[in-house]
Design a protein around this motif. Structure first.
Motif, PDB file in Angstrom:
ATOM      1  N   ARG A  32       7.707 -10.510  -4.024  1.00  0.00           N
ATOM      2  CA  ARG A  32       6.539 -11.333  -3.686  1.00  0.00           C
ATOM      3  C   ARG A  32       6.022 -11.032  -2.286  1.00  0.00           C
ATOM      4  O   ARG A  32       4.824 -11.205  -2.019  1.00  0.00           O
ATOM      5  N   ASN A  33       6.905 -10.635  -1.389  1.00  0.00           N
ATOM      6  CA  ASN A  33       6.482 -10.354  -0.027  1.00  0.00           C
ATOM      7  C   ASN A  33       5.857  -8.973   0.072  1.00  0.00           C
ATOM      8  O   ASN A  33       5.870  -8.192  -0.871  1.00  0.00           O
ATOM      9  N   ALA A  34       5.339  -8.651   1.232  1.00  0.00           N
ATOM     10  CA  ALA A  34       4.497  -7.470   1.419  1.00  0.00           C
ATOM     11  C   ALA A  34       5.291  -6.170   1.385  1.00  0.00           C
ATOM     12  O   ALA A  34       6.444  -6.114   1.839  1.00  0.00           O
ATOM     13  N   VAL A  35       4.659  -5.122   0.858  1.00  0.00           N
ATOM     14  CA  VAL A  35       5.257  -3.783   0.823  1.00  0.00           C
ATOM     15  C   VAL A  35       4.191  -2.758   1.178  1.00  0.00           C
ATOM     16  O   VAL A  35       3.066  -2.800   0.667  1.00  0.00           O
ATOM     17  N   LEU A  36       4.566  -1.817   2.051  1.00  0.00           N
ATOM     18  CA  LEU A  36       3.728  -0.673   2.389  1.00  0.00           C
ATOM     19  C   LEU A  36       4.499   0.603   2.081  1.00  0.00           C
ATOM     20  O   LEU A  36       5.606   0.795   2.582  1.00  0.00           O
ATOM     21  N   LEU A  37       3.930   1.473   1.245  1.00  0.00           N
ATOM     22  CA  LEU A  37       4.506   2.791   0.986  1.00  0.00           C
ATOM     23  C   LEU A  37       3.685   3.837   1.724  1.00  0.00           C
ATOM     24  O   LEU A  37       2.453   3.838   1.655  1.00  0.00           O
ATOM     25  N   VAL A  38       4.380   4.732   2.430  1.00  0.00           N
ATOM     26  CA  VAL A  38       3.741   5.833   3.149  1.00  0.00           C
ATOM     27  C   VAL A  38       4.320   7.133   2.622  1.00  0.00           C
ATOM     28  O   VAL A  38       5.549   7.308   2.594  1.00  0.00           O
ATOM     29  N   HIS A  39       3.458   8.037   2.158  1.00  0.00           N
ATOM     30  CA  HIS A  39       3.966   9.293   1.598  1.00  0.00           C
ATOM     31  C   HIS A  39       2.977  10.415   1.867  1.00  0.00           C
ATOM     32  O   HIS A  39       1.768  10.192   1.900  1.00  0.00           O
ATOM     33  N   MET A  73       7.654  10.180  -6.728  1.00  0.00           N
ATOM     34  CA  MET A  73       8.494   8.988  -6.688  1.00  0.00           C
ATOM     35  C   MET A  73       7.797   7.851  -5.963  1.00  0.00           C
ATOM     36  O   MET A  73       7.869   6.688  -6.378  1.00  0.00           O
ATOM     37  N   GLY A  74       7.109   8.183  -4.873  1.00  0.00           N
ATOM     38  CA  GLY A  74       6.371   7.156  -4.161  1.00  0.00           C
ATOM     39  C   GLY A  74       5.246   6.574  -4.991  1.00  0.00           C
ATOM     40  O   GLY A  74       5.050   5.349  -5.035  1.00  0.00           O
ATOM     41  N   LYS A  75       4.491   7.443  -5.662  1.00  0.00           N
ATOM     42  CA  LYS A  75       3.386   6.965  -6.500  1.00  0.00           C
ATOM     43  C   LYS A  75       3.893   6.099  -7.647  1.00  0.00           C
ATOM     44  O   LYS A  75       3.302   5.051  -7.958  1.00  0.00           O
ATOM     45  N   ASP A  76       4.982   6.518  -8.284  1.00  0.00           N
ATOM     46  CA  ASP A  76       5.526   5.740  -9.397  1.00  0.00           C
ATOM     47  C   ASP A  76       6.067   4.393  -8.918  1.00  0.00           C
ATOM     48  O   ASP A  76       5.914   3.366  -9.605  1.00  0.00           O
ATOM     49  N   ALA A  77       6.706   4.387  -7.753  1.00  0.00           N
ATOM     50  CA  ALA A  77       7.231   3.124  -7.212  1.00  0.00           C
ATOM     51  C   ALA A  77       6.095   2.169  -6.884  1.00  0.00           C
ATOM     52  O   ALA A  77       6.170   0.963  -7.163  1.00  0.00           O
ATOM     53  N   PHE A  78       5.027   2.693  -6.305  1.00  0.00           N
ATOM     54  CA  PHE A  78       3.892   1.845  -5.956  1.00  0.00           C
ATOM     55  C   PHE A  78       3.231   1.269  -7.205  1.00  0.00           C
ATOM     56  O   PHE A  78       2.802   0.104  -7.225  1.00  0.00           O
ATOM     57  N   ALA A  79       3.173   2.065  -8.261  1.00  0.00           N
ATOM     58  CA  ALA A  79       2.527   1.619  -9.493  1.00  0.00           C
ATOM     59  C   ALA A  79       3.228   0.411 -10.109  1.00  0.00           C
ATOM     60  O   ALA A  79       2.602  -0.364 -10.850  1.00  0.00           O
ATOM     61  N   LYS A  80       4.513   0.235  -9.805  1.00  0.00           N
ATOM     62  CA  LYS A  80       5.267  -0.890 -10.366  1.00  0.00           C
ATOM     63  C   LYS A  80       5.039  -2.192  -9.597  1.00  0.00           C
ATOM     64  O   LYS A  80       5.289  -3.275 -10.121  1.00  0.00           O
ATOM     65  N   LEU A  81       4.593  -2.083  -8.343  1.00  0.00           N
ATOM     66  CA  LEU A  81       4.453  -3.261  -7.498  1.00  0.00           C
ATOM     67  C   LEU A  81       3.254  -4.097  -7.930  1.00  0.00           C
ATOM     68  O   LEU A  81       2.271  -3.576  -8.449  1.00  0.00           O
ATOM     69  N   LYS A  82       3.353  -5.388  -7.672  1.00  0.00           N
ATOM     70  CA  LYS A  82       2.276  -6.295  -8.040  1.00  0.00           C
ATOM     71  C   LYS A  82       1.886  -7.153  -6.837  1.00  0.00           C
ATOM     72  O   LYS A  82       2.723  -7.522  -6.019  1.00  0.00           O
ATOM     73  N   GLY A  83       0.590  -7.463  -6.743  1.00  0.00           N
ATOM     74  CA  GLY A  83       0.119  -8.355  -5.696  1.00  0.00           C
ATOM     75  C   GLY A  83      -0.806  -7.674  -4.710  1.00  0.00           C
ATOM     76  O   GLY A  83      -0.725  -6.461  -4.480  1.00  0.00           O
ATOM     77  N   ASP A  84      -1.660  -8.467  -4.090  1.00  0.00           N
ATOM     78  CA  ASP A  84      -2.622  -7.946  -3.129  1.00  0.00           C
ATOM     79  C   ASP A  84      -1.991  -7.556  -1.798  1.00  0.00           C
ATOM     80  O   ASP A  84      -2.653  -6.927  -0.962  1.00  0.00           O
ATOM     81  N   ASN A  85      -0.743  -7.950  -1.597  1.00  0.00           N
ATOM     82  CA  ASN A  85      -0.060  -7.620  -0.341  1.00  0.00           C
ATOM     83  C   ASN A  85       0.764  -6.332  -0.461  1.00  0.00           C
ATOM     84  O   ASN A  85       1.716  -6.120   0.292  1.00  0.00           O
ATOM     85  N   LYS A  86       0.404  -5.478  -1.388  1.00  0.00           N
ATOM     86  CA  LYS A  86       1.048  -4.169  -1.565  1.00  0.00           C
ATOM     87  C   LYS A  86       0.022  -3.074  -1.254  1.00  0.00           C
ATOM     88  O   LYS A  86      -1.132  -3.159  -1.687  1.00  0.00           O
TER      89      LYS A  86
END
Length: 325
Positions: free
Chosen positions: A262-269, A278-291
């Motif tokens: 539920r909390n914020a996540v930032l992926l940098v790749h 792997m980064g793109k696939d991981a990001f695709a699983k995340l939900k919410g406007d704070n990603k």
């Protein structure tokens, strides 16, 4: 919760220069398995009040004197209390036998770092985040999924080590027969290790470097085996992990509950990284406007280890501050 004592290196032995803008000290703290972790604590000079804090680790097989320390020192210069720690069984942290890995214990290592920061004078315990680099990016997401105290997670040049262990690079060994052969080899290695009374080591980054090595292996060599990033305590720079330590990673999957963070996540790749998928696939699983995901054009996997002209530290800082409030 006892604390083991170590003869810790006191001189500056990082692969990056020491900043005159931060105060630095070595600290130790236990995880809930009773393993004492050693870390470098960085504080901004002249800071007053309770500051936001970040726990940092990675890459997988590296030590705090390498990339995680560089990230930690940089973020301390930007006003955060930061903690770059050695994982269990590696570096200056405890745990015996050495050079073992565990999905459970490594996830706990991050939570133990949050425990420490949450109780540290000068830290706002409601504003704690984590940064995971390379293989510790996947571990960071795994930890964020289980620990709501982590208000923001930054993942840089991410690896999902459980996916690589079970499927091979680029998922080229994602089939039952390939996994069976790997299980057979690991099981046989355990028998040999027990008979020998020691653990065979997998070796770190290949050395000497073959002419026909893939570009990403050449990139690893340029970091871990050269003065740029070599460190005497780094597994990747030297003998690597114990071979049989890969057993649990090969039979586990991270990110199963990452869609529930539920909390914020930032992926940098970097889009030139072999690990970008792997980064793109991981990001695709995340939900919410704070990603959010930032793609660094032209950056390789190891560029985001230490190339400060390519690591988007300003964007990372802005995202963290925005999410912490």
């Amino acid at each position: 919760m006892t604390e083991q004592r170590f003869n810790l290196t006191q001189e500056w032995d990082k692969v990056f220069p020491k900043s005159d803008k931060v105060n630095h000290e070595k600290v130790t703290f236990p995880n809930h398995f009773g393993i004492a972790l050693t870390a470098d604590l960085y504080r901004p000079k002249g800071a007053v009040g309770k500051l936001p804090a970040l726990a940092v680790s990675g890459p997988f097989g590296a030590v705090k004197e390498q990339s995680s320390g560089l990230y930690a020192q940089e973020m301390a210069e930007r006003g955060f209390v930061t903690l770059a720690f050695d994982p269990s069984y590696t570096g200056e942290s405890g745990g015996c036998p050495r050079y073992m890995q565990s999905p459970d214990i490594n996830t706990e290592d991050v939570q133990a770092a949050v425990d420490f920061l949450s109780n540290l004078d000068g830290v706002n315990s409601e504003k704690i985040g984590i940064i995971g680099i390379c293989g510790w990016g996947g571990i960071a997401l795994n930890t964020a999924a289980i620990d709501p105290r982590i208000k923001v997670t930054v993942v840089s040049t991410m690896y999902d080590m459980s996916r690589v262990a079970g499927n091979g690079y680029f998922d080229e060994a994602d089939n039952e027969e390939a996994r069976y052969q790997q299980r057979l080899a690991l099981a046989q290695q355990r028998t040999v290790d027990f008979a020998n009374g020691t653990y065979a080591m997998a070796g770190g980054v290949v050395d000497p470097l073959p002419d026909d090595a893939p570009q990403f292996v050449k990139d690893y060599y340029a970091y871990y085996k050269q003065p740029r990033g070599y460190h005497a305590r780094s597994l990747n720079s030297n003998d690597g992990w114990a071979v049989q330590s890969n057993t649990s990673f090969a039979n586990t999957r991270f990110l199963h509950y990452s869609h529930e963070i539920r909390n914020a996540v930032l992926l940098v790749h970097g889009d030139a990284a072999h690990s970008y998928y792997m980064g793109k696939d991981a990001f695709a699983k995340l939900k919410g406007d704070n990603k959010k995901m930032i793609t660094v054009k032209g950056a390789s996997h190891t560029d985001l280890y230490d190339q400060k002209d390519k690591i988007p530290f300003e964007a990372i800082e802005n995202f963290i501050r925005e999410q912490l409030g």
